[in-house]
Design a protein around this motif. Sequence first.
Motif, short mmCIF file in Angstrom:
data_model
loop_
_atom_site.label_atom_id
_atom_site.label_comp_id
_atom_site.label_asym_id
_atom_site.label_seq_id
_atom_site.Cartn_x
_atom_site.Cartn_y
_atom_site.Cartn_z
N UNK A 1 3.64 5.99 5.89
CA UNK A 1 3.13 4.87 6.68
C UNK A 1 2.59 3.75 5.80
N UNK A 2 1.78 4.12 4.79
CA UNK A 2 1.14 3.10 3.95
C UNK A 2 2.16 2.29 3.15
N UNK A 3 3.13 2.90 2.46
CA UNK A 3 4.11 2.08 1.72
C UNK A 3 4.97 1.20 2.62
N UNK A 4 5.25 1.65 3.85
CA UNK A 4 6.00 0.81 4.78
C UNK A 4 5.22 -0.47 5.10
N UNK A 5 3.88 -0.38 5.11
CA UNK A 5 3.04 -1.52 5.45
C UNK A 5 2.90 -2.49 4.27
N UNK A 6 2.72 -1.96 3.06
CA UNK A 6 2.38 -2.82 1.92
C UNK A 6 3.59 -3.27 1.12
N UNK A 7 4.79 -2.74 1.39
CA UNK A 7 5.98 -3.13 0.64
C UNK A 7 7.00 -3.80 1.56
N UNK A 8 7.45 -4.97 1.15
CA UNK A 8 8.54 -5.66 1.84
C UNK A 8 9.69 -5.98 0.88
N UNK B 1 -6.86 8.92 9.11
CA UNK B 1 -6.59 7.89 8.11
C UNK B 1 -6.15 6.56 8.70
N UNK B 2 -5.55 6.59 9.90
CA UNK B 2 -5.08 5.34 10.50
C UNK B 2 -6.23 4.40 10.84
N UNK B 3 -7.45 4.93 10.95
CA UNK B 3 -8.60 4.08 11.25
C UNK B 3 -8.83 3.07 10.13
N UNK B 4 -8.47 3.45 8.91
CA UNK B 4 -8.73 2.60 7.75
C UNK B 4 -7.55 1.71 7.37
N UNK B 5 -6.48 1.73 8.13
CA UNK B 5 -5.29 0.98 7.72
C UNK B 5 -5.55 -0.52 7.63
#
Length: 304
Positions: A236-243, A145-149
Amino acid sequence: MANQVAGQLDKGPLVSGQNGSKRKGSGFSISKYISYLFLIILCVMWIVPIIFGITTSFRSQTEVVTSGFRLFPKEWIFDNYVKILDNTSTAPILRWLVNSLFIASMHTLLVVVVISITGYGYSRMKFKGRDTLFFTLLGISFFPGVVNLIPSYKIIDALGWVNTSWAMIIPGLAGMGNLFLVRQFMNGIPKELDESAHVDGAGHFRIYFSIIVPLIKPILIVCALFSFTGSWNDFLWPVIVFTDVDKMPVTAGLLLLQDIYGNYRMIGQLMGSAILAIIPTLVLFLFAQKYFVQSINLNSGIKG
């Protein structure tokens, strides 16, 4: 005399058979006990860290630092949970739990709709390249899944969904794992039901709603459980898209708590926050165990 001999002969095989059955049963019991012992060891390996985490949330900071490994605290305190719930500025744990509940629920609802309709198309409808397309997508899904981040973030950013719930609700709705389960389950439903409905004038949507959906409820419930827990536990995904702190789900919030409570400052509060985060999924699994058993048989929706 003849009767006595005949009776003795009758008893001989019977006793031998009984002894043989005992020896056979004895061997089976040993293997059963070994299996139980192995399962008990696995349970201990899983349960002890959880128990230790729960009890740590009821320890004082002094005991956490000085007592070393103790399964149960010397003194049970509730101050950690009081301080966690009182902190509504830098670590609003209740707000994070509400955000996670909304995101996971909406994601799960849409997953059930999407995979049931898509699974119907791949299982019951005939079109050119159907199987080739399905197995191509299934093969692509095996990539990490990290390939699509980066591409996924670019898309979310272009849509203006950064720091919004849609960034977690929409991606992954057509997960191939769930879609594969639904398609295989539908393949176990006799196609004669569809043909009979077609003869009566029913179209695809009527067949889908009236025939297929009632029969695939067990697998849809299992996919819903997988989707809910997957969305709830996604890190991992919420850490990236939420600040924005107020819009974070609980998993992204727990990472923030490591800076606030970590480094041996407030380990009890950090562990208490983690325990609060796992309660919803734990309750969900306790009430939905039977549906996981039903999902083992992909034809369990068909009653003989």
